[in-house]
Design a protein around this motif. Structure first.
Motif, PDB file in Angstrom:
ATOM      1  N   ALA A 163     113.364  59.680  74.727  1.00  0.00           N
ATOM      2  CA  ALA A 163     112.554  58.474  74.873  1.00  0.00           C
ATOM      3  C   ALA A 163     113.051  57.384  73.932  1.00  0.00           C
ATOM      4  N   GLY A 164     112.864  56.150  74.316  1.00  0.00           N
ATOM      5  CA  GLY A 164     113.256  55.016  73.488  1.00  0.00           C
ATOM      6  C   GLY A 164     112.912  53.726  74.192  1.00  0.00           C
ATOM      7  N   GLU A 165     113.178  52.624  73.522  1.00  0.00           N
ATOM      8  CA  GLU A 165     112.870  51.306  74.068  1.00  0.00           C
ATOM      9  C   GLU A 165     114.002  50.832  74.955  1.00  0.00           C
ATOM     10  N   ALA A 166     113.683  50.420  76.166  1.00  0.00           N
ATOM     11  CA  ALA A 166     114.699  49.927  77.092  1.00  0.00           C
ATOM     12  C   ALA A 166     115.262  48.604  76.580  1.00  0.00           C
ATOM     13  N   PRO A 167     116.561  48.377  76.719  1.00  0.00           N
ATOM     14  CA  PRO A 167     117.167  47.140  76.223  1.00  0.00           C
ATOM     15  C   PRO A 167     116.918  45.967  77.161  1.00  0.00           C
TER      16      PRO A 167
END
Length: 653
Positions: free
Chosen positions: A399-403
């Protein structure tokens, strides 16, 4: 700026010594010549007793210079050092350090390499062999010199190392502390890859670095490629397994190819299907490379991986390699290829990126899809900003923040054609726009006969250089261009020629009418920035097989026919024509505005598109007009005695 005087030399040197001692196989230091090493092993200390301040002062008086801070602090802990890296067996302390004074003769050699344009910096570096302080006492032909004229604001001297067998220029280290850190990394790098039977090189440092590699792997999958890359680069300097192979995946997607070999991973059958294609594609791109260099990068691979590598190399070379992937991402790959082969590279990229969270890695050390960069249609999609977007996108179950989406590479117009290309080679071009038809239908409208089919996608440069090999007849009156095809925005298809023949107004025949059966067609031929002859520009528009209007600007005159819309009236554009590029831009903007069409810049200039050869854009010669025809006949195999027969000569048939 680093405070070299605050560095804990004793802890650093004790750790190095202990790791060195533990890394030695039993019996390696036996024998009279290795008594000192055996003593160092038993004592777990590669150094010597510390030098007193008096001893350091005496050395400085002998040499006539105060020593740099980091070297002085080192001497206070150990007056010299054994095994600095892998190739300097004894490093000087207070007694053995001395001015080199070109005793090696290397100053003369390096000065011979300088040409007359060499600057002061290059000459100063060559002269280090005369003024440098020599620190190597025993080595594998490896020189270590401190430069008293390469001094920073803290009084630190740069250190230069050089070995002839490395075939590289001298390496500069900012100061003695950085030199010793680099030698410690070199020691680790050489110990990391052990031969069979040698003890595993494991210690607190390696365990810490391996944990760093694992965290970097997860961070890369979360989209934090910059932090991951720095961590992997550090671990790579210590020779840690996986670090190079993981880091190379990041580097390749950033567009880097030099020294990118996916070490250890590319020979693993689990990862080879994804990592071999970019490796062999880079090899194939350099025709001067012998295939034995590829074998070197495959050392340790089993027969199946080697066979796969050479099969992939053959596909890449003949343009038939096709990237595939599993699951929903693989389905997106097929859709993206379909978009890209008709010129919609922006749409193809968005298709890939939107499906990236669904991508399935081949294993834990697979950081991103990579095989697609070798695909002849998908590979040209890669650009630096796109590589960063892909690497910043969370994937592989993390999981992570989409660019933020990367900006598209294609302007939605035609005006980019008026911009100079690298080398300013695109000074003339022509294109046909046809409304409401698919690109694969264009040969039926623009080529002779019904049998013309589209060639496989290729760059315009490749297509132009391959085409003459299949051509047997050349005519001075024929103008049959090889044109790339694709979609020109919503509702239009295009055929484009970026290197047209000279424009001959007397014999030019616009293909607009033939292309417009049952629809509309637009023909543009621009040479307002041409290197040869007078500037010219042609526009013709046809519908349902008949030309509606046209104009041609040539020889500073405008010839026109039909009822031309106000927006395209040539009198609005051609005056003194002081700036051909600006007139060209205005005309292209007007054409785009009138018809709502655009041409895909990235696909035309960097991508691969289908091509075909059109019918001639010139009329046949009339009675009394002269022309030349050249017919080529390629020789068959010659007779064994090397003599030609009457049938061997070009044109003899």
């Amino acid at each position: 700026m680093t405070d070299t005087t605050a560095f804990d030399w004793r802890s650093f040197l004790l750790r190095w010594s202990g790791e060195w001692a533990d890394s030695l196989p039993d019996g390696e230091t036996q024998g009279e010549a290795d008594e000192a090493d055996e003593a160092a092993r038993q004592g777990r200390w590669l150094g010597f007793p510390p030098a007193s301040e008096e001893r350091i002062a005496a050395m400085e008086e002998r040499l006539g210079r105060r020593m740099p801070p980091s070297y002085r602090e080192f001497l206070k802990v150990s007056d010299g050092w054994r095994h600095a890296g892998g190739f300097v067996w004894l490093l000087a302390g207070t007694e053995d350090a001395h001015w080199h004074n070109n005793e090696s003769g290397l100053a003369d050699m390096f000065e011979e390499y300088l040409d007359e344009d060499a600057g002061p910096e290059e000459r100063r570096e060559a002269d280090v062999w005369r003024r440098g302080l020599q620190l190597d006492v025993e080595s594998d032909i490896t020189h270590v010199l401190m430069d008293p004229e390469d001094v920073d604001e803290d009084g630190e001297w740069a250190v230069y190392t050089w070995a002839s067998w490395r075939a590289a220029p001298p390496e500069r280290h900012a100061n003695f502390l950085e030199f010793m850190r680099d030698m410690y990394r070199e020691f680790h790098g050489l110990r990391a890859h052990r031969s069979d039977g040698e003890p595993v090189f494991a210690n607190d440092t390696t365990r810490k670095l391996d944990a760093l590699v694992e965290e970097a792997r997860l961070e890369a999958l979360r989209g934090g490629w910059e932090r991951a890359g720095k961590a992997l680069d550090e671990a790579k300097e210590y020779g840690r397994p996986r670090a190079a192979g993981l880091g190379d995946q990041i580097r390749r997607l950033l567009g880097q190819t030099y020294m990118v070999y996916f070490e250890d991973l590319v020979t693993d059958p689990q990862y080879a299907p994804e990592l071999l294609p970019p490796l062999v594609a880079e090899h194939a791109a350099h025709s001067y490379r012998d295939d034995s260099t590829l074998t070197f990068h495959l050392r340790g691979a089993d027969d199946d991986v080697v066979s796969l590598a050479y099969a992939t190399l053959a596909q890449v070379r003949n343009g038939t390699y096709r990237y595939t992937a599993a699951g929903p991402f693989g389905e997106a790959v097929e859709r993206a290829r379909e978009e890209a082969r008709w010129g919609d590279t922006d749409g193809a990229w968005r298709t890939l990126i939107n499906a990236l969270p669904l991508w399935e890695p081949l294993g834990p050390d697979h950081l991103a899809p990579l095989g697609w960069v070798a695909d002849p249609v998908l590979g040209p999609l890669l650009a630096p900003e796109r590589g960063r977007e892909l690497l910043s996108t969370p994937r592989g179950g993390q999981a992570g923040e989409a660019p933020r989406p990367a900006a598209g590479l294609d302007p939605s117009d035609l005006a980019w054609l008026a911009e100079p290309d690298p080398g300013n080679n695109r000074t003339s071009y022509r294109f046909v726009l046809v409304e409401g038809v698919e690109p694969e239908e264009l040969p039926g409208r623009l080529a002779d006969g019904d049998g013309t089919v589209l060639n496989e996608p290729t760059t315009l440069w490749e297509a132009r250089h391959r085409s003459p090999h299949n051509q047997r007849e050349f005519s001075s009156y024929d103008d049959r261009p090889l044109m790339a095809v694709g979609r020109a925005g919503t509702g239009w298809s295009f055929a484009f020629d970026g290197d047209p023949a000279p424009f001959d107004q007397r014999r030019f025949v616009s293909p607009a009418a033939a292309a417009s059966t049952g629809t509309r067609a637009v023909v543009v031929w621009s040479g307002l920035r041409t290197w040869h002859g007078e500037p010219f520009f042609h526009l013709s528009v046809a519908q349902d097989g008949a030309e509606q209007y046209a104009f041609t600007y040539v020889d500073r005159e405008i010839r026109q026919s039909g009822e031309i819309p106000r927006a395209l009236d040539p009198s609005r554009f051609f005056g003194a024509l002081e700036d051909g590029a600006e007139v060209e831009r205005s005309l292209l903007e007007a054409v785009a505005g009138e018809f709502g069409a655009s041409l895909p810049r990235h696909a035309i200039t960097n991508g691969r598109l289908h091509t075909f050869t059109t019918r001639s854009w010139t009329r046949p010669p009339r009675d009394g007009e002269t022309y030349a025809v050249i017919r080529m006949h390629w020789e068959a195999a010659r007779p064994a005695d090397g003599e030609r027969t009457g049938e061997d000569w070009p044109g003899s048939r």
